[in-house]
Design a protein around this motif. Sequence first.
Motif, PDB file in Angstrom:
ATOM      1  N   ALA A 110       0.944  -1.124   0.104  1.00  0.00           N
ATOM      2  CA  ALA A 110      -0.247  -0.210  -0.472  1.00  0.00           C
ATOM      3  C   ALA A 110       0.796   1.211   0.004  1.00  0.00           C
ATOM      4  O   ALA A 110      -0.047   2.205  -0.218  1.00  0.00           O
ATOM      5  N   LYS A 111       1.687   1.139   0.673  1.00  0.00           N
ATOM      6  CA  LYS A 111       2.899   2.452   0.687  1.00  0.00           C
ATOM      7  C   LYS A 111       3.931   2.492  -0.678  1.00  0.00           C
ATOM      8  O   LYS A 111       3.733   2.928  -0.900  1.00  0.00           O
ATOM      9  N   HIS A 112       4.311   1.395  -1.023  1.00  0.00           N
ATOM     10  CA  HIS A 112       5.624   1.267  -2.388  1.00  0.00           C
ATOM     11  C   HIS A 112       5.374   0.369  -3.219  1.00  0.00           C
ATOM     12  O   HIS A 112       5.593   0.229  -4.428  1.00  0.00           O
ATOM     13  N   GLY A 113       4.042  -0.212  -3.367  1.00  0.00           N
ATOM     14  CA  GLY A 113       3.877  -1.211  -4.303  1.00  0.00           C
ATOM     15  C   GLY A 113       2.897  -1.394  -5.359  1.00  0.00           C
ATOM     16  O   GLY A 113       1.406  -0.256  -4.907  1.00  0.00           O
ATOM     17  N   ALA A 114       1.923  -2.557  -5.313  1.00  0.00           N
ATOM     18  CA  ALA A 114       0.758  -2.680  -6.035  1.00  0.00           C
ATOM     19  C   ALA A 114      -0.492  -2.327  -6.447  1.00  0.00           C
ATOM     20  O   ALA A 114      -1.331  -1.670  -6.311  1.00  0.00           O
ATOM     21  N   LEU A 115      -0.482  -2.262  -4.454  1.00  0.00           N
ATOM     22  CA  LEU A 115      -2.117  -1.455  -3.871  1.00  0.00           C
ATOM     23  C   LEU A 115      -1.635  -0.360  -3.496  1.00  0.00           C
ATOM     24  O   LEU A 115      -2.564   0.521  -3.169  1.00  0.00           O
ATOM     25  N   ALA A 116      -0.830   0.608  -3.842  1.00  0.00           N
ATOM     26  CA  ALA A 116      -0.659   2.389  -4.213  1.00  0.00           C
ATOM     27  C   ALA A 116      -1.114   2.829  -4.839  1.00  0.00           C
ATOM     28  O   ALA A 116      -0.704   3.851  -5.294  1.00  0.00           O
ATOM     29  N   SER A 117      -1.548   2.054  -6.089  1.00  0.00           N
ATOM     30  CA  SER A 117      -2.204   2.380  -7.669  1.00  0.00           C
ATOM     31  C   SER A 117      -3.350   1.942  -7.749  1.00  0.00           C
ATOM     32  O   SER A 117      -3.219   0.808  -7.446  1.00  0.00           O
ATOM     33  N   PRO A 118      -4.399   2.708  -8.232  1.00  0.00           N
ATOM     34  CA  PRO A 118      -5.362   2.078  -8.508  1.00  0.00           C
ATOM     35  C   PRO A 118      -5.057   0.657 -10.201  1.00  0.00           C
ATOM     36  O   PRO A 118      -6.435  -0.038  -9.995  1.00  0.00           O
ATOM     37  N   THR A 119      -4.001   1.186 -10.555  1.00  0.00           N
ATOM     38  CA  THR A 119      -4.238  -0.302 -11.641  1.00  0.00           C
ATOM     39  C   THR A 119      -2.919  -1.014 -11.037  1.00  0.00           C
ATOM     40  O   THR A 119      -3.175  -1.725 -11.933  1.00  0.00           O
ATOM     41  N   GLY A 120      -2.936  -1.049  -9.780  1.00  0.00           N
ATOM     42  CA  GLY A 120      -1.809  -1.776  -9.462  1.00  0.00           C
ATOM     43  C   GLY A 120      -3.263  -3.637  -9.411  1.00  0.00           C
ATOM     44  O   GLY A 120      -4.036  -3.772  -9.293  1.00  0.00           O
ATOM     45  N   ARG A 121      -1.940  -4.750  -9.133  1.00  0.00           N
ATOM     46  CA  ARG A 121      -2.677  -6.403  -8.958  1.00  0.00           C
ATOM     47  C   ARG A 121      -2.066  -7.061  -8.174  1.00  0.00           C
ATOM     48  O   ARG A 121      -0.174  -6.775  -8.394  1.00  0.00           O
ATOM     49  N   LEU A 122      -2.746  -7.623  -7.458  1.00  0.00           N
ATOM     50  CA  LEU A 122      -1.808  -8.268  -6.739  1.00  0.00           C
ATOM     51  C   LEU A 122      -2.027 -10.166  -7.182  1.00  0.00           C
ATOM     52  O   LEU A 122      -3.775 -10.142  -6.844  1.00  0.00           O
ATOM     53  N   GLU A 123      -1.961 -10.599  -6.521  1.00  0.00           N
ATOM     54  CA  GLU A 123      -1.811 -12.174  -6.674  1.00  0.00           C
ATOM     55  C   GLU A 123      -1.275 -12.441  -5.695  1.00  0.00           C
ATOM     56  O   GLU A 123      -0.105 -12.849  -5.793  1.00  0.00           O
TER      57      GLU A 123
ATOM     58  N   ALA B 134       2.632 -12.151  -5.373  1.00  0.00           N
ATOM     59  CA  ALA B 134       3.909 -11.275  -6.771  1.00  0.00           C
ATOM     60  C   ALA B 134       2.204 -10.285  -6.763  1.00  0.00           C
ATOM     61  O   ALA B 134       0.723  -9.716  -7.142  1.00  0.00           O
ATOM     62  N   GLU B 135       3.177  -8.723  -7.167  1.00  0.00           N
ATOM     63  CA  GLU B 135       3.491  -7.477  -7.246  1.00  0.00           C
ATOM     64  C   GLU B 135       2.927  -7.753  -9.097  1.00  0.00           C
ATOM     65  O   GLU B 135       3.829  -7.589  -9.518  1.00  0.00           O
ATOM     66  N   SER B 136       2.120  -6.324  -9.422  1.00  0.00           N
ATOM     67  CA  SER B 136       2.412  -5.966 -10.890  1.00  0.00           C
ATOM     68  C   SER B 136       1.833  -5.267 -10.843  1.00  0.00           C
ATOM     69  O   SER B 136       0.258  -3.809 -10.196  1.00  0.00           O
ATOM     70  N   GLY B 137       1.340  -3.798 -12.188  1.00  0.00           N
ATOM     71  CA  GLY B 137       0.874  -2.440 -12.301  1.00  0.00           C
ATOM     72  C   GLY B 137       1.425  -1.199 -11.486  1.00  0.00           C
ATOM     73  O   GLY B 137       0.414  -0.419 -11.437  1.00  0.00           O
ATOM     74  N   GLY B 138       1.499  -1.801 -10.677  1.00  0.00           N
ATOM     75  CA  GLY B 138       2.363  -0.454  -9.044  1.00  0.00           C
ATOM     76  C   GLY B 138       3.362   0.349  -9.534  1.00  0.00           C
ATOM     77  O   GLY B 138       3.612   0.377 -11.282  1.00  0.00           O
ATOM     78  N   PRO B 139       3.793   1.148  -9.197  1.00  0.00           N
ATOM     79  CA  PRO B 139       5.166   2.294  -8.887  1.00  0.00           C
ATOM     80  C   PRO B 139       6.260   1.238  -9.580  1.00  0.00           C
ATOM     81  O   PRO B 139       6.102   0.373  -9.364  1.00  0.00           O
TER      82      PRO B 139
END
Length: 831
Positions: free
Chosen positions: A742-755, A774-779
């Motif tokens: 939520a701070k630095h990864g996929a959950l910090a961006s509306p386009t983020g994806r978490l598997e 596995a994170e994707s779509g984030g910063p």
Amino acid sequence: MPQTARQPLRSPASHSSGRPFALRLHLVALVLAVLLPALAFAAAAAWDAVRGRVAAEEARLMETARALAAAIDSHIAGHMAALTVLAASPGENAEALAALARNTGRAFGGWVVIFDRGGAPVLHTNPQGGAMHTGVLGPGGALGPGGGGRWVEQVFFTGRPVVTDLARGRVSGQMVAFVLVPMLREGVVWRVAGMPLLPARLSQLLASRGLDGRGAAALTDGQGAFIGHSRQDEDLVGRLRPPRPERELGPQGILQGRSLADGSAIRTAYHAVASAPGWLVWVNEPEAIFREAMRRALLRLGGGAALALLLGLALAAALTRRLLRPVEALVARAEAVAEGRTTPDEAPEAPPARVSEFERLRRAVAAAEAALREGEQELRRVQRIGRVGGFMIDFRTGESRRSAEYMDLLGAPAESSPGSYATWLAHVHPQDRARAAAYFESVMAPGATQTDYAQDYRVLTPFGTRWVSARAEIERDAEGRVLRMIGAHVDVTALKQAEQALRDSEERLRLALEAAELGAWEVDLRQGHAVRTPRMLEILGFGSEAQFGAYPSWRDRLHPEDRERLTVAVEQVRRGESERYRVEYRFLRPDGQWRWVESHGQAVERDPETGEALRLIGTTQDVTARREAEDRQKLLSREVDHRAKNALAVVQAALRLTPRDDPAAFAKAIEGRVMALARAHTLLALGKWKGAQLREVLEGELAPFLGAAGPAARCSGPKLALSPAAVQAVAMTCHELATNAAKHGALASPTGRLEISWSVEEGAGGSQLHLCWAESGGPPPAAAPMRRGFGTSLIEATVVRQLGGRIATDWPSEGLLWQAWLPLSRVQAAG
């Protein structure tokens, strides 16, 4: 026909050796025979009620002691929590530590002392202490001969908090007990922080519960010294509680003794303080309260019994007068006739009786007098057979005579025609008609030799159905032909109803025993013979009574730990020391199963000379399921306690290790971790602390980080139940990963994806749970962090050290890829 002179007859009673009792006395004795056993049973029930009232008073006293012990525990827990926070503070800044210690001491109305390893106080915040006393350290770091600061040494040695006994402080000079908490530096105890438990505050706690002036409450330490008293008597503090004759006291109980103040009898409940070993809360009330409760109950019950007895005797007297009037009239008429003062025709008629039996007797006497005029011989035979509903049938002439009682039983007028065989058969109840006719015809058949006639059947009357018992003698000639039948009909309706009521009662008892799944038994102690119901045999695993053997050989199947307890209980009942017993014991069935049973028994017959029981009856119920449920409940309570302590340890670690340079961030981080822990415990509670599904744990921890239009997360993998320990560990790990995302990864961006996926893999070391984040779509991910934060430390502590797994972390261009391999035996729920 002229009458002949009659001589007065002497009463048969004149030949007897004793004086007969009047019917009135017999009726009174009957009433007493009915009332006295009932009153005896009522007295037994009253005594049980009195004992129940005293038990309720003792339960109230024990509940007060338990509540006060809980209040003392809460008071100590507050001191311990405050010292724990102080102990977690950084020790580099001495002034800041001293300020925090002073604030902590003022918050609790006392002071704070910090000891070094040698037991010397390095910080003391008591504003009234003055110069520090010298001398040998006593218990709790106080002056005295107690042995050189053993409490402080104990904290340094064990690293655990300690609550000391009462002693006089070296600096304050006051009689206090101390709460001592270790101060850790790099995992090692380097100081001990302590705060006093002031007797005045403890006395206020004891007085706050309100004993209505009827008793008092006190608190003693492990040495038996008074620490507080509800009357807030400072002179009692430090005095030793008088020794008692009892052996070692348990954690709670009820005692009887004498008051220290005036020597009056008191009853005392005591309860241990869980957080202070050896400390006891004492609550006493005057014994007069319990005696008054018994006296009031006995007065009420005794007064009710006396009133019931007087009312019963009064009703018996009134009923006696009503019953005796027609009887006395009949006696007067009979005596007048017997003594020759008058003839039956001239004697005054007895008035009708209001009691049906006496009315029937009056009419029977009248019928007997009429029959006497027609033939004394027939009358004597009727009297010998029964004198109730007499009849005579002469099959040679067709003559048939029936007494007035016979006609009355059928509800027909006494002067009506006796009728024929068909008329008699018409009066018989339709359900009994065929049977009665068949029996009559078989007796009267040519060639039959039977001379006794006896059968029961119902007859129809204008007043309802009545049961009749017909008894007669049959006269036959030499060829066996029937000449005459003479006999009587007896109204046995009441007897038949009583028999039916008995059968109904036995059926209700059987249904009640079946509904409660109770087995019943009876034991003849003289013969060593026992009778058990089929349910009793089923509970104990036997197919028949013959498999048991003579009583008490079956006791060999009792569990060795229970055998003596049951034997003592049965012996007490047998010797008359107790009326009944209730014992739970384990029984070894023939199939090898141990079953818990609850047995109730009592004596129903005793030797009149020795008072020893001759017969026992009772019931037995299989309570294995209940005992197993109780064991499961105890296990669940221990598990909840263990989990709560683990949760507190995690919270304490989070408080100690989370950076404090940013208060807002500190509060948010602590709140998030505590909420993660709470969610894990909610899942465990819903699962009765047996575990939770891995998917539910992950989705529950991700929910706070996902919005309606925000980043997306998906969990996939087989169904897997986690153990209680693994639920907490996986929940905290998932929370730390989600917080970082939520701070630095996929959950910090509306386009983020978490598997998040998982699977079970087989390896050389056995089955493992493979968990992938596995994170994707984030910063764009930065390089691996140079500094290890609390989240990283917590993840390693839970996954590697607690669950015995291993971790792999990568930062590809798509986002963080975190994997863990956990031994399936360490994380999967049992069963």
